[in-house]
Design a protein around this motif. Structure first.
Motif, PDB file in Angstrom:
ATOM      1  N   MET A  85       0.854  -1.089   0.123  1.00  0.00           N
ATOM      2  CA  MET A  85       0.039  -0.079   0.072  1.00  0.00           C
ATOM      3  C   MET A  85       0.759   1.251  -0.074  1.00  0.00           C
ATOM      4  N   SER A  86       1.768   1.225   0.870  1.00  0.00           N
ATOM      5  CA  SER A  86       2.636   2.495   0.978  1.00  0.00           C
ATOM      6  C   SER A  86       3.353   2.466  -0.301  1.00  0.00           C
ATOM      7  N   PHE A  87       3.799   1.330  -1.058  1.00  0.00           N
ATOM      8  CA  PHE A  87       4.516   1.372  -2.556  1.00  0.00           C
ATOM      9  C   PHE A  87       3.542   2.157  -3.347  1.00  0.00           C
ATOM     10  N   PHE A  88       2.505   1.723  -3.424  1.00  0.00           N
ATOM     11  CA  PHE A  88       1.355   2.379  -4.478  1.00  0.00           C
ATOM     12  C   PHE A  88       1.375   3.814  -4.263  1.00  0.00           C
ATOM     13  N   ILE A  89       1.316   4.077  -2.877  1.00  0.00           N
ATOM     14  CA  ILE A  89       1.333   5.802  -2.727  1.00  0.00           C
ATOM     15  C   ILE A  89       2.641   6.628  -3.059  1.00  0.00           C
ATOM     16  N   VAL A  90       3.560   5.879  -3.024  1.00  0.00           N
ATOM     17  CA  VAL A  90       4.968   6.424  -3.557  1.00  0.00           C
ATOM     18  C   VAL A  90       4.816   6.603  -4.912  1.00  0.00           C
ATOM     19  N   ILE A  91       4.375   5.258  -5.646  1.00  0.00           N
ATOM     20  CA  ILE A  91       4.460   5.468  -7.238  1.00  0.00           C
ATOM     21  C   ILE A  91       3.594   6.447  -7.560  1.00  0.00           C
ATOM     22  N   LEU A  92       2.447   6.718  -6.867  1.00  0.00           N
ATOM     23  CA  LEU A  92       1.312   7.629  -7.314  1.00  0.00           C
ATOM     24  C   LEU A  92       1.926   9.083  -6.924  1.00  0.00           C
ATOM     25  N   PHE A  93       2.558   9.466  -5.926  1.00  0.00           N
ATOM     26  CA  PHE A  93       3.219  10.606  -5.679  1.00  0.00           C
ATOM     27  C   PHE A  93       4.177  10.819  -6.688  1.00  0.00           C
ATOM     28  N   PHE A  94       5.084  10.152  -7.147  1.00  0.00           N
ATOM     29  CA  PHE A  94       6.208  10.256  -8.083  1.00  0.00           C
ATOM     30  C   PHE A  94       5.472  10.628  -9.599  1.00  0.00           C
ATOM     31  N   ALA A  95       4.425   9.927  -9.660  1.00  0.00           N
ATOM     32  CA  ALA A  95       3.512  10.290 -10.953  1.00  0.00           C
ATOM     33  C   ALA A  95       3.014  11.431 -11.079  1.00  0.00           C
ATOM     34  N   MET A  96       2.474  12.024  -9.906  1.00  0.00           N
ATOM     35  CA  MET A  96       1.934  13.298  -9.853  1.00  0.00           C
ATOM     36  C   MET A  96       3.140  14.519  -9.978  1.00  0.00           C
ATOM     37  N   VAL A  97       4.240  14.149  -9.495  1.00  0.00           N
ATOM     38  CA  VAL A  97       5.119  15.225  -9.481  1.00  0.00           C
ATOM     39  C   VAL A  97       5.883  15.058 -11.030  1.00  0.00           C
ATOM     40  N   ALA A  98       5.945  13.931 -11.443  1.00  0.00           N
ATOM     41  CA  ALA A  98       6.282  13.940 -12.933  1.00  0.00           C
ATOM     42  C   ALA A  98       5.367  14.761 -13.832  1.00  0.00           C
ATOM     43  N   THR A  99       4.061  14.530 -13.730  1.00  0.00           N
ATOM     44  CA  THR A  99       3.226  15.059 -14.546  1.00  0.00           C
ATOM     45  C   THR A  99       3.300  16.613 -14.310  1.00  0.00           C
ATOM     46  N   ALA A 100       3.311  16.950 -13.187  1.00  0.00           N
ATOM     47  CA  ALA A 100       3.486  18.430 -12.719  1.00  0.00           C
ATOM     48  C   ALA A 100       4.789  18.967 -13.678  1.00  0.00           C
ATOM     49  N   LEU A 101       5.664  18.220 -13.309  1.00  0.00           N
ATOM     50  CA  LEU A 101       6.955  18.675 -13.973  1.00  0.00           C
ATOM     51  C   LEU A 101       7.159  18.826 -15.514  1.00  0.00           C
ATOM     52  N   SER A 102       6.211  17.912 -16.323  1.00  0.00           N
ATOM     53  CA  SER A 102       6.021  17.934 -17.550  1.00  0.00           C
ATOM     54  C   SER A 102       5.118  18.958 -18.168  1.00  0.00           C
ATOM     55  N   ILE A 103       4.479  19.404 -17.351  1.00  0.00           N
ATOM     56  CA  ILE A 103       3.582  20.677 -17.806  1.00  0.00           C
ATOM     57  C   ILE A 103       4.347  22.082 -18.248  1.00  0.00           C
ATOM     58  N   VAL A 104       4.269  22.648 -19.258  1.00  0.00           N
ATOM     59  CA  VAL A 104       4.757  23.794 -19.275  1.00  0.00           C
ATOM     60  C   VAL A 104       3.988  24.849 -20.130  1.00  0.00           C
ATOM     61  N   ILE A 105       3.356  26.123 -19.395  1.00  0.00           N
ATOM     62  CA  ILE A 105       2.509  26.871 -19.986  1.00  0.00           C
ATOM     63  C   ILE A 105       3.621  28.123 -20.301  1.00  0.00           C
ATOM     64  N   VAL A 106       3.282  28.607 -21.667  1.00  0.00           N
ATOM     65  CA  VAL A 106       3.888  29.615 -22.211  1.00  0.00           C
ATOM     66  C   VAL A 106       3.090  30.692 -22.654  1.00  0.00           C
ATOM     67  N   ASN A 107       3.302  31.807 -21.991  1.00  0.00           N
ATOM     68  CA  ASN A 107       2.253  33.124 -21.962  1.00  0.00           C
ATOM     69  C   ASN A 107       2.356  33.463 -23.642  1.00  0.00           C
ATOM     70  N   GLN A 108       1.403  34.238 -23.959  1.00  0.00           N
ATOM     71  CA  GLN A 108       1.317  34.819 -25.216  1.00  0.00           C
ATOM     72  C   GLN A 108       2.255  35.990 -25.289  1.00  0.00           C
ATOM     73  N   GLY A 109       2.995  35.892 -26.574  1.00  0.00           N
ATOM     74  CA  GLY A 109       3.937  37.163 -26.727  1.00  0.00           C
ATOM     75  C   GLY A 109       5.456  36.711 -26.244  1.00  0.00           C
ATOM     76  N   THR A 110       5.524  35.312 -25.788  1.00  0.00           N
ATOM     77  CA  THR A 110       6.947  34.844 -25.323  1.00  0.00           C
ATOM     78  C   THR A 110       6.971  33.239 -26.059  1.00  0.00           C
ATOM     79  N   VAL A 111       8.264  32.940 -26.047  1.00  0.00           N
ATOM     80  CA  VAL A 111       8.529  31.484 -26.466  1.00  0.00           C
ATOM     81  C   VAL A 111       9.644  31.072 -25.425  1.00  0.00           C
ATOM     82  N   ALA A 112       9.423  29.400 -25.318  1.00  0.00           N
ATOM     83  CA  ALA A 112      10.445  29.097 -24.169  1.00  0.00           C
ATOM     84  C   ALA A 112      11.513  28.232 -25.047  1.00  0.00           C
ATOM     85  N   VAL A 113      12.716  28.309 -24.713  1.00  0.00           N
ATOM     86  CA  VAL A 113      13.824  27.510 -25.181  1.00  0.00           C
ATOM     87  C   VAL A 113      14.261  26.348 -24.370  1.00  0.00           C
TER      88      VAL A 113
END
Length: 318
Positions: A1-29
């Motif tokens: 159970m605790s292992f599943f929670i750890v996997i879920l936590f890392f999955a959420m962190v990875a998802t959050a780190l994979s999202i990049v929002i670029v504002n209008q009028g700018t580009v990201a390198v």
């Protein structure tokens, strides 16, 4: 159970780190282990967590800044400039964005290079001109800066949109001397204009006076001629009348001196009425009247002789 929670936590962190929002009028390198990978455009983007990183966000909007600097003309006059610079990223092509992102270490270094380049270009141009020319060359200065900077800025990934020279001023002493020169030139021009106006006024007055004198002289000449003709006609008529009166009186066996006596009394009466106190001496003796009568008769005889000659001339006979 605790292992599943750890996997879920890392999955959420990875998802959050994979999202990049670029504002209008700018580009990201995006870089991978420090090497350029790709460009993210405005909106929702995704990257590989822990592998891809946002190296820099670059604004593609127009940017402006104000500059204040000093230049020296060819005749050693200090010129103070206040300018506004408008620039932007050249375009959104990949090579352009790479130049903007990697040519300079940071934004501060780029700004310093841009400012010094603009100032140096203007100083080099002003150094070839005299102080009297600088104020008239505002447009040429801007055009020269654009021509000089376009190629350089393109290598950096930017282009110069506009350069406005808001103020061009000399040192106080130079401004004061220039104001004195302008004032003296204005006074000189005013004096020349006043002199020209006075000359025109005098010339026109002289012409008018000359025309008035000429007209007056011509009028006086005509009046004198008319007066002379009137006096001549008057004398002629008086002589003719007296001669006819004397002739009639001689035919009637009357003394012609009565005519002179009548004229003398009429003259005395006229002098008394119109003389206004003036003293006039008249020859009222018998000898004087006889002398006058003889002169009148002689004039009449001379006129009769002229009439006879005119009647006998060939033109008259025709």
């Amino acid at each position: 159970m605790s292992f599943f929670i750890v996997i879920l936590f890392f999955a959420m962190v990875a998802t959050a780190l994979s999202i990049v929002i670029v504002n209008q009028g700018t580009v990201a390198v995006i870089t991978v282990f420090g090497k350029y990978q790709r460009i993210m455009t405005p909106g929702l983007n995704f990257k590989i967590p822990f592998i891809e990183f946002v190296f820099r966000r670059i604004s593609i909007q127009n940017r402006s800044m104000e500059l204040e600097f000093q230049a020296i003309t060819s005749d050693q006059a200090n010129v103070n400039f206040k300018a506004m610079l408008v620039y932007a990223v050249l375009n959104q092509e990949e090579q352009t964005i790479k130049n903007v992102a990697f040519k300079y270490m940071d934004e501060r270094s780029f700004m310093q290079a841009l400012i010094r380049t603009v100032e140096g270009t203007i100083r080099a141009f002003v150094a070839t001109k005299k102080q009297a020319e600088v104020l008239l060359l505002r447009g040429e200065i801007v055009l020269n800066v654009k021509n000089e900077l376009d190629e350089t800025l393109e290598q950096w990934g930017y282009h110069l949109i506009d350069l406005q020279l808001n103020d061009i001023a000399f040192d106080e002493a130079i401004m004061r001397s220039m104001a004195q020169v302008v004032a003296s030139n204005n006074l000189k021009a005013a004096a020349e204009n006043e002199g020209q106006a006075l000359l025109i006024t005098k010339t026109k007055a002289a012409e008018a006076e000359g025309n008035a004198i000429r007209i007056s002289a011509e009028a006086e000449k005509i009046a004198a001629q008319l007066r002379g003709q009137g006096v001549a006609l008057f004398r002629e008529e008086v002589a003719r009348g007296m001669a006819e009166s004397a002739k009639v009186m001689n035919e009637a066996n009357l003394d012609a001196s009565l005519i002179l006596f009548s004229m003398w009394t009429e003259a005395v009466k006229h002098f008394a009425e119109q003389g206004q106190g003036n003293v006039i001496f008249l020859d009222g003796s018998t000898e004087g009247m006889e002398k006058t009568m003889k002169q009148i008769m002689a004039i009449q005889q001379l006129k009769d002789g002229v009439d006879v000659i005119s009647a006998n001339s060939p033109s008259t006979k025709k």
